[in-house]
Scaffold this motif. Sequence first.
Motif, PDB file in Angstrom:
ATOM      1  N   GLY A 125       9.252 -29.701  -7.292  1.00 57.27           N
ATOM      2  CA  GLY A 125      10.668 -29.377  -7.341  1.00 57.27           C
ATOM      3  C   GLY A 125      10.872 -27.903  -7.065  1.00 57.27           C
ATOM      4  O   GLY A 125       9.929 -27.111  -7.094  1.00 57.27           O
ATOM      5  N   SER A 126      12.105 -27.532  -6.808  1.00 63.55           N
ATOM      6  CA  SER A 126      12.463 -26.134  -6.598  1.00 63.55           C
ATOM      7  C   SER A 126      12.786 -25.529  -7.964  1.00 63.55           C
ATOM      8  O   SER A 126      13.766 -25.910  -8.605  1.00 63.55           O
ATOM      9  CB  SER A 126      13.670 -26.029  -5.666  1.00 63.55           C
ATOM     10  OG  SER A 126      14.067 -24.693  -5.525  1.00 63.55           O
ATOM     11  N   ILE A 127      11.943 -24.601  -8.409  1.00 63.45           N
ATOM     12  CA  ILE A 127      12.084 -24.000  -9.736  1.00 63.45           C
ATOM     13  C   ILE A 127      12.668 -22.603  -9.576  1.00 63.45           C
ATOM     14  O   ILE A 127      12.116 -21.765  -8.871  1.00 63.45           O
ATOM     15  CB  ILE A 127      10.724 -23.943 -10.465  1.00 63.45           C
ATOM     16  CG1 ILE A 127      10.134 -25.351 -10.563  1.00 63.45           C
ATOM     17  CG2 ILE A 127      10.872 -23.305 -11.830  1.00 63.45           C
ATOM     18  CD1 ILE A 127       8.728 -25.400 -11.097  1.00 63.45           C
ATOM     19  N   SER A 128      13.789 -22.368 -10.233  1.00 61.60           N
ATOM     20  CA  SER A 128      14.449 -21.067 -10.131  1.00 61.60           C
ATOM     21  C   SER A 128      13.655 -20.009 -10.881  1.00 61.60           C
ATOM     22  O   SER A 128      12.855 -20.332 -11.761  1.00 61.60           O
ATOM     23  CB  SER A 128      15.859 -21.148 -10.713  1.00 61.60           C
ATOM     24  OG  SER A 128      15.798 -21.238 -12.121  1.00 61.60           O
ATOM     25  N   PRO A 129      13.884 -18.745 -10.567  1.00 59.98           N
ATOM     26  CA  PRO A 129      13.288 -17.695 -11.393  1.00 59.98           C
ATOM     27  C   PRO A 129      13.874 -17.749 -12.800  1.00 59.98           C
ATOM     28  O   PRO A 129      14.987 -18.239 -12.982  1.00 59.98           O
ATOM     29  CB  PRO A 129      13.710 -16.395 -10.698  1.00 59.98           C
ATOM     30  CG  PRO A 129      14.201 -16.788  -9.361  1.00 59.98           C
ATOM     31  CD  PRO A 129      14.626 -18.219  -9.446  1.00 59.98           C
ATOM     32  N   PRO A 130      13.143 -17.253 -13.787  1.00 62.25           N
ATOM     33  CA  PRO A 130      13.684 -17.270 -15.153  1.00 62.25           C
ATOM     34  C   PRO A 130      14.967 -16.444 -15.258  1.00 62.25           C
ATOM     35  O   PRO A 130      15.067 -15.368 -14.697  1.00 62.25           O
ATOM     36  CB  PRO A 130      12.580 -16.634 -15.995  1.00 62.25           C
ATOM     37  CG  PRO A 130      11.355 -16.766 -15.184  1.00 62.25           C
ATOM     38  CD  PRO A 130      11.784 -16.746 -13.750  1.00 62.25           C
ATOM     39  N   TYR A 131      15.952 -16.995 -15.949  1.00 63.45           N
ATOM     40  CA  TYR A 131      17.194 -16.269 -16.209  1.00 63.45           C
ATOM     41  C   TYR A 131      17.870 -16.874 -17.418  1.00 63.45           C
ATOM     42  O   TYR A 131      17.371 -17.798 -18.031  1.00 63.45           O
ATOM     43  CB  TYR A 131      18.129 -16.276 -14.996  1.00 63.45           C
ATOM     44  CG  TYR A 131      18.651 -17.627 -14.604  1.00 63.45           C
ATOM     45  CD1 TYR A 131      19.828 -18.119 -15.143  1.00 63.45           C
ATOM     46  CD2 TYR A 131      17.982 -18.410 -13.681  1.00 63.45           C
ATOM     47  CE1 TYR A 131      20.309 -19.367 -14.783  1.00 63.45           C
ATOM     48  CE2 TYR A 131      18.458 -19.647 -13.311  1.00 63.45           C
ATOM     49  CZ  TYR A 131      19.624 -20.120 -13.860  1.00 63.45           C
ATOM     50  OH  TYR A 131      20.100 -21.345 -13.485  1.00 63.45           O
ATOM     51  N   GLY A 132      19.019 -16.372 -17.741  1.00 62.02           N
ATOM     52  CA  GLY A 132      19.764 -16.829 -18.903  1.00 62.02           C
ATOM     53  C   GLY A 132      20.173 -15.627 -19.725  1.00 62.02           C
ATOM     54  O   GLY A 132      19.805 -14.491 -19.436  1.00 62.02           O
ATOM     55  N   SER A 133      20.922 -15.861 -20.752  1.00 64.63           N
ATOM     56  CA  SER A 133      21.340 -14.762 -21.603  1.00 64.63           C
ATOM     57  C   SER A 133      20.924 -15.053 -23.029  1.00 64.63           C
ATOM     58  O   SER A 133      21.058 -16.169 -23.507  1.00 64.63           O
ATOM     59  CB  SER A 133      22.858 -14.568 -21.524  1.00 64.63           C
ATOM     60  OG  SER A 133      23.503 -15.745 -21.956  1.00 64.63           O
ATOM     61  N   ALA A 134      20.402 -14.044 -23.671  1.00 61.56           N
ATOM     62  CA  ALA A 134      20.004 -14.172 -25.063  1.00 61.56           C
ATOM     63  C   ALA A 134      21.115 -13.610 -25.930  1.00 61.56           C
ATOM     64  O   ALA A 134      21.725 -12.593 -25.610  1.00 61.56           O
ATOM     65  CB  ALA A 134      18.708 -13.410 -25.314  1.00 61.56           C
TER      66      ALA A 134
END
Length: 120
Positions: free
Chosen positions: A45-54
Amino acid sequence: MRGLERNMRDFWYSNVIGSIPVVDEQGFETGETEIKYSDPIRVRGSISPPYGSASHEMFGIDVPYEMVITMFLPSPDFSEDSVLWIGYSPSERPKHTHIIKSISKSLNIVQIAVARVDVS
């Protein structure tokens, strides 16, 4: 663009197949159960770079998700109880590295929000 073959990476998943009772040293059941998973299955699958907000909460730091995996339909039979190995194979690291937080299906693709976990 996410569907290009060069963007696809290998990862492994395992589904819950049931639970087994935990027994102590004498062979007696403790009343607890342990989740039993299927053998890991390799998919791409196409895995995005890690991201998000803590965000800082009263009882710690909350990170809702870390990566998004994009796959075309039909996709494997993932569920929110499935566990994943991303960046490692199950032979390199016996315990899973990620869990599924949410699954979103559209007409042609499925997107899976995953979060990293530390399993001891």
